[in-house]
Design an enzyme around this catalytic site. Structure first.
Site, PDB file in Angstrom:
ATOM      1  N   GLU A  87       0.800  -1.221   0.000  1.00  0.00           N
ATOM      2  CA  GLU A  87       0.000   0.000   0.000  1.00  0.00           C
ATOM      3  C   GLU A  87       0.841   1.285   0.000  1.00  0.00           C
ATOM      4  O   GLU A  87       0.361   2.340   0.415  1.00  0.00           O
ATOM      5  CB  GLU A  87      -0.951   0.001   1.197  1.00  0.00           C
ATOM      6  CG  GLU A  87      -2.063  -1.022   1.081  1.00  0.00           C
ATOM      7  CD  GLU A  87      -3.163  -0.762   2.080  1.00  0.00           C
ATOM      8  OE1 GLU A  87      -4.278  -0.411   1.664  1.00  0.00           O
ATOM      9  OE2 GLU A  87      -2.910  -0.898   3.300  1.00  0.00           O
ATOM     10  N   HIS A 106      -0.530   5.756   7.856  1.00  0.00           N
ATOM     11  CA  HIS A 106      -1.700   4.915   7.565  1.00  0.00           C
ATOM     12  C   HIS A 106      -1.877   3.921   8.698  1.00  0.00           C
ATOM     13  O   HIS A 106      -0.954   3.176   9.036  1.00  0.00           O
ATOM     14  CB  HIS A 106      -1.530   4.181   6.241  1.00  0.00           C
ATOM     15  CG  HIS A 106      -2.621   3.186   5.979  1.00  0.00           C
ATOM     16  ND1 HIS A 106      -3.956   3.538   5.941  1.00  0.00           N
ATOM     17  CD2 HIS A 106      -2.584   1.845   5.777  1.00  0.00           C
ATOM     18  CE1 HIS A 106      -4.675   2.452   5.707  1.00  0.00           C
ATOM     19  NE2 HIS A 106      -3.864   1.413   5.618  1.00  0.00           N
ATOM     20  N   HIS A 108      -4.719   1.183  11.065  1.00  0.00           N
ATOM     21  CA  HIS A 108      -5.938   0.360  11.115  1.00  0.00           C
ATOM     22  C   HIS A 108      -6.572   0.430  12.505  1.00  0.00           C
ATOM     23  O   HIS A 108      -7.151  -0.551  12.972  1.00  0.00           O
ATOM     24  CB  HIS A 108      -5.605  -1.098  10.789  1.00  0.00           C
ATOM     25  CG  HIS A 108      -4.898  -1.290   9.487  1.00  0.00           C
ATOM     26  ND1 HIS A 108      -3.965  -2.280   9.295  1.00  0.00           N
ATOM     27  CD2 HIS A 108      -4.985  -0.610   8.318  1.00  0.00           C
ATOM     28  CE1 HIS A 108      -3.501  -2.219   8.055  1.00  0.00           C
ATOM     29  NE2 HIS A 108      -4.094  -1.198   7.444  1.00  0.00           N
ATOM     30  N   HIS A 188     -11.460  -0.196   6.836  1.00  0.00           N
ATOM     31  CA  HIS A 188     -10.008  -0.344   6.717  1.00  0.00           C
ATOM     32  C   HIS A 188      -9.249   0.413   7.800  1.00  0.00           C
ATOM     33  O   HIS A 188      -8.464  -0.174   8.526  1.00  0.00           O
ATOM     34  CB  HIS A 188      -9.588   0.142   5.321  1.00  0.00           C
ATOM     35  CG  HIS A 188      -8.170  -0.155   4.955  1.00  0.00           C
ATOM     36  ND1 HIS A 188      -7.744  -0.220   3.654  1.00  0.00           N
ATOM     37  CD2 HIS A 188      -7.062  -0.384   5.712  1.00  0.00           C
ATOM     38  CE1 HIS A 188      -6.447  -0.495   3.625  1.00  0.00           C
ATOM     39  NE2 HIS A 188      -6.006  -0.586   4.863  1.00  0.00           N
TER      40      HIS A 188
END
Length: 271
Positions: A87, A106, A108, A188
């Site tokens: 990603e 990023h 989760h 996500h």
């Protein structure tokens, strides 16, 4: 010339050190676990970003764990570089779209994910998270997918990364700045954009804290007697003023968090 090169090398080395520390801090605060990542835009090459190879953030240790990537296509500058994150297009496309962005996280976060699927907007609840504003945008990957894409909700290519980058919007008064620092990703997690590694880490941590506070308030409100006042979120002026004032103090939490991970036996930073 030699002095200039030495200064440039020192700046890059410090950012490498900070990136490794940021990986450790975000793991320590449960923003990242074995998954998730943080990157920075190269201080000397504006079309390059740096992030770790494909490994758990808490185990990133040295500059040899870091890889330089082209923002143009998310490919490593060194063809022999170790395997990277699938990603990484999240990072390349956000840097490409928003020229003022210097760092990307990023995550989760399990505290934040409910706000990506419930239809309840994530909003600024307390002064440390004024940057969230009145409604954090939610990006749904399904709107950018093609029929032959793998439907695992991962940002696997430039097209999906560009769609996510666009979800942040544009700042009306500051060219190159996103309209929102945060975008939620349906089912996500979330992505943070900021102008430094330290500020990106702080925003990631306080995004999760705000989500926890908001969930607690919503649960209390659901069991309150009929006629009780609604949840009192931050006003527009409070959002504006807290965003500015808390940013001025970003050095304080970074120094504390750095001390925590430096004294932990789990983490090692050899940069």
């Amino acid at each position: 010339m030699a002095a200039s090169n030495q200064s440039d090398d020192t700046k890059l080395h410090q950012m490498q050190h900070d990136l490794i520390s940021a990986c450790h801090i975000l793991h320590h605060h449960h923003i990242l676990d074995a998954f998730g990542h943080i990157s920075f835009r190269h201080p000397l090459k504006d079309d390059v970003f740096v992030m770790s190879r494909n490994m758990a953030p808490g185990t990133v240790t040295s500059p040899t764990d870091l890889v330089e990537y082209s923002i143009k296509n998310a490919e490593p500058l060194d063809p022999a570089a170790p395997r990277g994150f699938l990603e990484r297009y999240i990072h390349s496309e956000c840097y490409k779209k928003h020229s003022a962005v210097r760092s990307v996280v990023h995550s989760h976060s399990e505290a934040v994910v409910p706000y990506t699927i419930s239809g309840v907007p994530l909003r600024a609840c307390f002064h440390m998270a004024g940057f969230l504003g009145n409604k954090v945008p939610v990006w749904d990957i399904i709107n950018a997918q093609k029929p032959d894409d793998i439907s695992d909700l991962l940002v696997r290519n430039k097209r999906l990364g560009a769609s996510l980058a666009a979800a942040f919007g544009s700042h009306g008064g500051k060219e190159g700045h996103p309209g929102s620092n945060v975008a939620l990703m349906r089912g996500h997690g979330f992505t943070i954009l900021s102008t430094s590694i330290q500020d990106c880490v702080m925003k990631a941590i306080y995004t999760e804290k705000n989500a926890t506070i908001q969930t607690t308030a919503l649960l209390q409100r659901a069991t309150s007697p009929s006629g009780s006042p609604p949840i009192c979120y931050l006003s527009e002026k409070e959002i504006h003023d807290t965003t500015w004032s808390i940013a001025e103090a970003s050095h304080r939490p970074w120094a504390l968090w750095l001390r925590e991970v430096e004294r932990s036996e789990i983490y090692e930073n050899l940069a």
